[in-house]
Design a protein around this motif. Structure first.
Motif, mmCIF file in Angstrom:
data_model
loop_
_atom_site.group_PDB
_atom_site.id
_atom_site.type_symbol
_atom_site.label_atom_id
_atom_site.label_comp_id
_atom_site.label_asym_id
_atom_site.label_seq_id
_atom_site.Cartn_x
_atom_site.Cartn_y
_atom_site.Cartn_z
ATOM 1 N N LEU A 11 0.878 -1.325 -0.050
ATOM 2 C CA LEU A 11 0.050 0.003 0.032
ATOM 3 C C LEU A 11 0.702 1.332 0.124
ATOM 4 O O LEU A 11 0.566 2.334 -0.566
ATOM 5 N N MET A 12 1.908 1.145 0.777
ATOM 6 C CA MET A 12 2.816 2.499 0.778
ATOM 7 C C MET A 12 3.433 2.659 -0.505
ATOM 8 O O MET A 12 3.672 3.836 -0.940
ATOM 9 N N LYS A 13 4.048 1.409 -1.175
ATOM 10 C CA LYS A 13 4.549 1.564 -2.674
ATOM 11 C C LYS A 13 3.602 2.214 -3.603
ATOM 12 O O LYS A 13 3.778 3.137 -4.448
ATOM 13 N N ILE A 14 2.236 1.914 -3.576
ATOM 14 C CA ILE A 14 1.204 2.058 -4.381
ATOM 15 C C ILE A 14 1.002 3.552 -4.229
ATOM 16 O O ILE A 14 0.949 4.479 -5.285
ATOM 17 N N ASN A 15 1.037 4.111 -2.911
ATOM 18 C CA ASN A 15 0.853 5.432 -2.671
ATOM 19 C C ASN A 15 1.768 6.340 -2.967
ATOM 20 O O ASN A 15 1.823 7.460 -3.473
ATOM 21 N N ASN A 16 3.212 5.887 -2.819
ATOM 22 C CA ASN A 16 4.310 6.532 -3.355
ATOM 23 C C ASN A 16 4.133 6.757 -4.835
ATOM 24 O O ASN A 16 4.562 7.904 -5.324
ATOM 25 N N LEU A 17 3.808 5.753 -5.466
ATOM 26 C CA LEU A 17 3.543 5.923 -6.862
ATOM 27 C C LEU A 17 2.748 6.948 -7.457
ATOM 28 O O LEU A 17 2.780 7.634 -8.138
ATOM 29 N N CYS A 18 1.572 6.819 -6.832
ATOM 30 C CA CYS A 18 0.312 7.842 -7.123
ATOM 31 C C CYS A 18 0.549 9.132 -6.774
ATOM 32 O O CYS A 18 0.221 10.232 -7.277
ATOM 33 N N ASN A 19 1.721 9.416 -5.728
ATOM 34 C CA ASN A 19 1.773 10.784 -5.441
ATOM 35 C C ASN A 19 3.622 11.078 -5.757
ATOM 36 O O ASN A 19 4.126 11.921 -5.282
ATOM 37 N N SER A 20 3.964 10.184 -7.038
ATOM 38 C CA SER A 20 5.357 10.575 -7.278
ATOM 39 C C SER A 20 6.248 10.779 -6.484
ATOM 40 O O SER A 20 7.334 11.385 -6.462
ATOM 41 N N LEU A 21 6.371 9.938 -5.150
ATOM 42 C CA LEU A 21 7.490 10.024 -4.388
ATOM 43 C C LEU A 21 8.489 8.871 -4.533
ATOM 44 O O LEU A 21 9.413 8.958 -3.925
ATOM 45 N N ILE A 75 10.145 6.415 -7.876
ATOM 46 C CA ILE A 75 10.132 6.171 -9.433
ATOM 47 C C ILE A 75 9.879 4.660 -9.549
ATOM 48 O O ILE A 75 9.920 3.810 -8.834
ATOM 49 N N ARG A 76 9.232 4.578 -10.576
ATOM 50 C CA ARG A 76 8.800 3.333 -11.207
ATOM 51 C C ARG A 76 9.708 2.169 -11.101
ATOM 52 O O ARG A 76 9.333 1.094 -10.685
ATOM 53 N N GLU A 128 12.353 1.827 -9.343
ATOM 54 C CA GLU A 128 12.496 1.504 -7.757
ATOM 55 C C GLU A 128 11.273 0.640 -7.281
ATOM 56 O O GLU A 128 11.859 -0.305 -6.599
ATOM 57 N N VAL A 129 10.362 0.782 -7.452
ATOM 58 C CA VAL A 129 9.181 0.126 -7.007
ATOM 59 C C VAL A 129 9.110 -1.281 -7.868
ATOM 60 O O VAL A 129 9.094 -2.392 -7.228
ATOM 61 N N ALA A 130 9.568 -1.345 -9.045
ATOM 62 C CA ALA A 130 9.480 -2.637 -9.530
ATOM 63 C C ALA A 130 10.714 -3.594 -9.178
ATOM 64 O O ALA A 130 10.479 -4.616 -9.052
ATOM 65 N N ARG A 131 11.815 -2.904 -8.858
ATOM 66 C CA ARG A 131 12.830 -3.672 -8.293
ATOM 67 C C ARG A 131 12.524 -4.274 -6.968
ATOM 68 O O ARG A 131 12.829 -5.287 -6.643
ATOM 69 N N TRP A 132 11.992 -3.267 -6.098
ATOM 70 C CA TRP A 132 11.447 -3.749 -4.780
ATOM 71 C C TRP A 132 10.380 -4.892 -4.964
ATOM 72 O O TRP A 132 10.499 -5.858 -4.274
ATOM 73 N N ALA A 133 9.315 -4.895 -5.738
ATOM 74 C CA ALA A 133 8.369 -5.919 -6.068
ATOM 75 C C ALA A 133 9.154 -7.374 -6.259
ATOM 76 O O ALA A 133 8.764 -8.439 -5.595
ATOM 77 N N PHE A 134 10.076 -7.270 -7.173
ATOM 78 C CA PHE A 134 10.755 -8.337 -7.508
ATOM 79 C C PHE A 134 11.653 -8.937 -6.486
ATOM 80 O O PHE A 134 11.538 -10.097 -6.406
ATOM 81 N N GLY A 139 5.886 -5.043 -9.963
ATOM 82 C CA GLY A 139 7.119 -5.444 -10.709
ATOM 83 C C GLY A 139 7.004 -5.092 -12.194
ATOM 84 O O GLY A 139 8.492 -4.864 -12.929
ATOM 85 N N ALA A 140 5.963 -4.670 -12.897
ATOM 86 C CA ALA A 140 5.840 -4.520 -14.178
ATOM 87 C C ALA A 140 5.561 -2.804 -14.268
ATOM 88 O O ALA A 140 5.305 -2.568 -15.592
ATOM 89 N N VAL A 141 5.684 -2.036 -13.052
ATOM 90 C CA VAL A 141 5.044 -0.584 -13.478
ATOM 91 C C VAL A 141 6.016 0.008 -14.130
ATOM 92 O O VAL A 141 5.617 1.087 -14.710
#
Length: 92
Positions: free
Chosen positions: A8-18, A20-21, A23-29, A52-54
């Motif tokens: 949820l935090m990662k999704i919120n970070n994406l939504c608020n441009s906090l 970058i995609r 970083e989130v993809a690497r974290w998810a994988f 992981g595909a964002v």
């Protein structure tokens, strides 16, 4: 912090441009590939795969990415709804 809360935090970070995609993809994988982490919840697993595909490119879209804010908001809604459903079942 639970994995659901981290997602949820990662999704919120994406939504608020906090964050970058990429970083989130690497974290998810890193979560998916972590052999010490067992993910039994199918919705959480699916959302991790999507996260992981964002950073995947889609040249046919306006911003050039496969997934967009509408997708992020839908994933957040899925997580929140499944959490409520799980809590309701637990309390019965």
């Amino acid at each position: 912090m639970s994995l659901r809360d981290e997602i949820l935090m990662k999704i919120n970070n994406l939504c608020n441009s906090l964050e970058i995609r990429e970083e989130v993809a690497r974290w998810a994988f890193s979560k998916i590939d972590n052999e010490e982490l067992t993910i039994k919840d199918g919705e959480i697993y699916n959302i991790l795969v999507w996260l992981g595909a964002v950073d995947l490119i889609d040249p046919t879209t306006e911003d050039g990415y496969l997934y967009h804010i509408d997708d992020f908001l839908e994933w957040r809604k899925i997580l929140i709804n499944s959490e409520s459903h799980t809590a309701n079942n637990f309390n019965k």
